[in-house]
Design an enzyme around this catalytic site. Sequence first.
Site, mmCIF file in Angstrom:
data_model
loop_
_atom_site.group_PDB
_atom_site.id
_atom_site.type_symbol
_atom_site.label_atom_id
_atom_site.label_comp_id
_atom_site.label_asym_id
_atom_site.label_seq_id
_atom_site.Cartn_x
_atom_site.Cartn_y
_atom_site.Cartn_z
ATOM 1 N N SER A 1 27.226 -17.022 -40.541
ATOM 2 C CA SER A 1 28.284 -18.025 -40.399
ATOM 3 C C SER A 1 29.121 -18.042 -41.668
ATOM 4 O O SER A 1 28.583 -18.203 -42.759
ATOM 5 C CB SER A 1 27.679 -19.420 -40.210
ATOM 6 O OG SER A 1 26.846 -19.450 -39.095
ATOM 7 N N ARG B 1 22.892 -27.041 -45.355
ATOM 8 C CA ARG B 1 23.379 -25.869 -46.103
ATOM 9 C C ARG B 1 23.687 -26.234 -47.566
ATOM 10 O O ARG B 1 24.688 -25.793 -48.135
ATOM 11 C CB ARG B 1 24.656 -25.294 -45.467
ATOM 12 C CG ARG B 1 24.474 -24.712 -44.082
ATOM 13 C CD ARG B 1 23.673 -23.413 -44.153
ATOM 14 N NE ARG B 1 23.640 -22.700 -42.892
ATOM 15 C CZ ARG B 1 22.819 -22.987 -41.877
ATOM 16 N NH1 ARG B 1 21.945 -23.959 -41.972
ATOM 17 N NH2 ARG B 1 22.841 -22.255 -40.785
ATOM 18 N N GLU C 1 30.976 -21.406 -46.081
ATOM 19 C CA GLU C 1 29.546 -21.468 -46.383
ATOM 20 C C GLU C 1 29.170 -20.349 -47.356
ATOM 21 O O GLU C 1 28.248 -20.477 -48.162
ATOM 22 C CB GLU C 1 28.750 -21.320 -45.076
ATOM 23 C CG GLU C 1 27.304 -21.697 -45.221
ATOM 24 C CD GLU C 1 26.375 -20.876 -44.378
ATOM 25 O OE1 GLU C 1 25.375 -20.390 -44.937
ATOM 26 O OE2 GLU C 1 26.644 -20.708 -43.175
HETATM 27 N N1 EPU Z 1 30.540 -21.978 -30.002
HETATM 28 C C1 EPU Z 1 31.733 -21.701 -29.366
HETATM 29 N N2 EPU Z 1 32.395 -20.557 -29.719
HETATM 30 C C2 EPU Z 1 31.926 -19.696 -30.642
HETATM 31 C C3 EPU Z 1 30.711 -19.988 -31.280
HETATM 32 C C4 EPU Z 1 30.031 -21.145 -30.953
HETATM 33 O O1 EPU Z 1 32.191 -22.458 -28.525
HETATM 34 O O2 EPU Z 1 32.575 -18.679 -30.883
HETATM 35 C C5 EPU Z 1 29.794 -23.180 -29.607
HETATM 36 C C6 EPU Z 1 28.535 -22.798 -28.840
HETATM 37 O O3 EPU Z 1 28.808 -22.670 -27.482
HETATM 38 C C7 EPU Z 1 27.596 -23.929 -29.116
HETATM 39 C C8 EPU Z 1 28.028 -24.432 -30.478
HETATM 40 O O4 EPU Z 1 29.306 -23.865 -30.746
HETATM 41 O O5 EPU Z 1 27.742 -24.940 -28.175
HETATM 42 C C9 EPU Z 1 27.037 -24.051 -31.542
HETATM 43 O O6 EPU Z 1 26.878 -22.630 -31.558
HETATM 44 P P1 EPU Z 1 25.549 -21.900 -32.046
HETATM 45 O O7 EPU Z 1 24.366 -22.438 -31.328
HETATM 46 O O8 EPU Z 1 25.798 -20.446 -32.003
HETATM 47 O O9 EPU Z 1 25.365 -22.377 -33.529
HETATM 48 P P2 EPU Z 1 26.416 -22.547 -34.724
HETATM 49 O O10 EPU Z 1 26.575 -24.017 -34.962
HETATM 50 O O11 EPU Z 1 27.645 -21.756 -34.484
HETATM 51 C C10 EPU Z 1 24.560 -22.689 -36.551
HETATM 52 C C11 EPU Z 1 24.279 -22.070 -37.890
HETATM 53 C C12 EPU Z 1 23.716 -20.677 -37.724
HETATM 54 C C13 EPU Z 1 22.423 -20.788 -36.915
HETATM 55 C C14 EPU Z 1 22.736 -21.444 -35.578
HETATM 56 C C15 EPU Z 1 21.504 -21.717 -34.774
HETATM 57 C C16 EPU Z 1 25.875 -23.069 -39.392
HETATM 58 C C17 EPU Z 1 27.098 -22.879 -40.232
HETATM 59 N N3 EPU Z 1 25.484 -22.022 -38.670
HETATM 60 O O12 EPU Z 1 25.589 -21.913 -35.930
HETATM 61 O O13 EPU Z 1 23.392 -20.171 -39.006
HETATM 62 O O14 EPU Z 1 21.838 -19.514 -36.712
HETATM 63 O O15 EPU Z 1 23.373 -22.728 -35.786
HETATM 64 O O16 EPU Z 1 20.790 -22.772 -35.332
HETATM 65 O O17 EPU Z 1 25.290 -24.148 -39.409
HETATM 66 C C18 EPU Z 1 24.209 -18.858 -40.826
HETATM 67 O O18 EPU Z 1 24.143 -19.882 -41.509
HETATM 68 O O19 EPU Z 1 24.601 -17.757 -41.300
HETATM 69 C C19 EPU Z 1 23.851 -18.925 -39.416
HETATM 70 C C20 EPU Z 1 23.960 -17.881 -38.599
#
Ligand code: EPU
Length: 337
Positions: A237, A162, A333
């Site tokens: 995010s 990012r 972010e």
């Molecule tokens: N999780 C929780 N609780 C929540 C949300 C997530 O426990 O409320 C856990 C999930 O269970 C999972 C882990 O956190 O094990 C990761 O969650 P997720 O796969 O939804 O991905 P993220 O790390 O929350 C990142 C990016 C997203 C992108 C997704 C998929 C960042 C800041 N965000 O989210 O990007 O779509 O991975 O690759 O890196 C964005 O930048 O706007 C965005 C949506």
Amino acid sequence: MQENFSLKPFNTFGVEAKAKYFIEVNSVDELIETLKHAHSQTLPLLFLGGGSNILLTKDFDGLAIKLNLKGISEKALNENEVLVTAKAGENWHEFVMSCLNKNYGGLENLSLIPGNVGTSPMQNVGAYGTEIKDIFVDCKVLNLETLEIETFNLEKCRFGYRDSIFKQKGKGKYVILEVSFKLTSKIHSIKTEYGAIKSELENLGITNPTIQDISKAVINIRQSKLPDPKEIGNAGSFFKNPTIPLAHFENLKEQFPNIQGYPNENFVKVPAGWLIEQCGWKGKQIGNVASHKLQSLVIINATGNATGKEIFDFSTLIIDSVKEKFGIELDREVNIL
Ligand code: EPU
């Protein structure tokens, strides 16, 4: 040029904020003319792309410029590779779909990301196992000081998680005009390693996925947990996933055995969504603002009437409680203005 112009339709949070002046530009020449005028008036500048990564906390006492540069072109590089160039004002998802319709591979994991092509290099947009740096060739930018066009290749962009030169040393110095990607035209590399994609493909009963299947799976996953900004104001995010020292992670693991982490040498990347949920924020609403009930990393304009200041204050409460419980400082972010 318009005066006292509402930016509400130009930010996906849907918050009200006024720009002292506003103009939409449709070509590089129009942009340069506008900048010459702005320079002569010493007006502060705000460039608007898709408005999907910005939080407006106050009115903007300068000139907001909406970049409306359009057009997609392509050039075959060899039997299996094509260079596709899109102008900054092209909608990201429509661009991805137009490539998939031609069976060009490389962008499928990045389906349905809100925003425009021109802002994608700013934060090296990424999702489901791909970041734009993986297919990026170069971008053309306008140097705001010299008004000359420059080319930034992969190395010069200094992409990180990012992150890019445009958020660091080059912040406020360039406007991205167009971006070129190297895509595959025949033999594609299929990226299914992100857990959620694997399970979604299983749900769909697909064992040998095409790039179009990957796109479908990503769209399904995103639609199942990320709110559509057209319906509920949000900017995806709100925070980055923090990276903490391994020793800190191991300490936390003793206290919170369920904590997840993705190790990288002596550091571990921890999902911010999990940290925020553990602090009790998931689905919680204060006034007009809430943490999304299915993805706590996403802050939403729950009633449609939130101000940028309210959203910012809500994010500060989240930062404070994560800091208190886990000793981790979350980074926003979203760009705050
Ligand atoms: N999780 C929780 N609780 C929540 C949300 C997530 O426990 O409320 C856990 C999930 O269970 C999972 C882990 O956190 O094990 C990761 O969650 P997720 O796969 O939804 O991905 P993220 O790390 O929350 C990142 C990016 C997203 C992108 C997704 C998929 C960042 C800041 N965000 O989210 O990007 O779509 O991975 O690759 O890196 C964005 O930048 O706007 C965005 C949506």
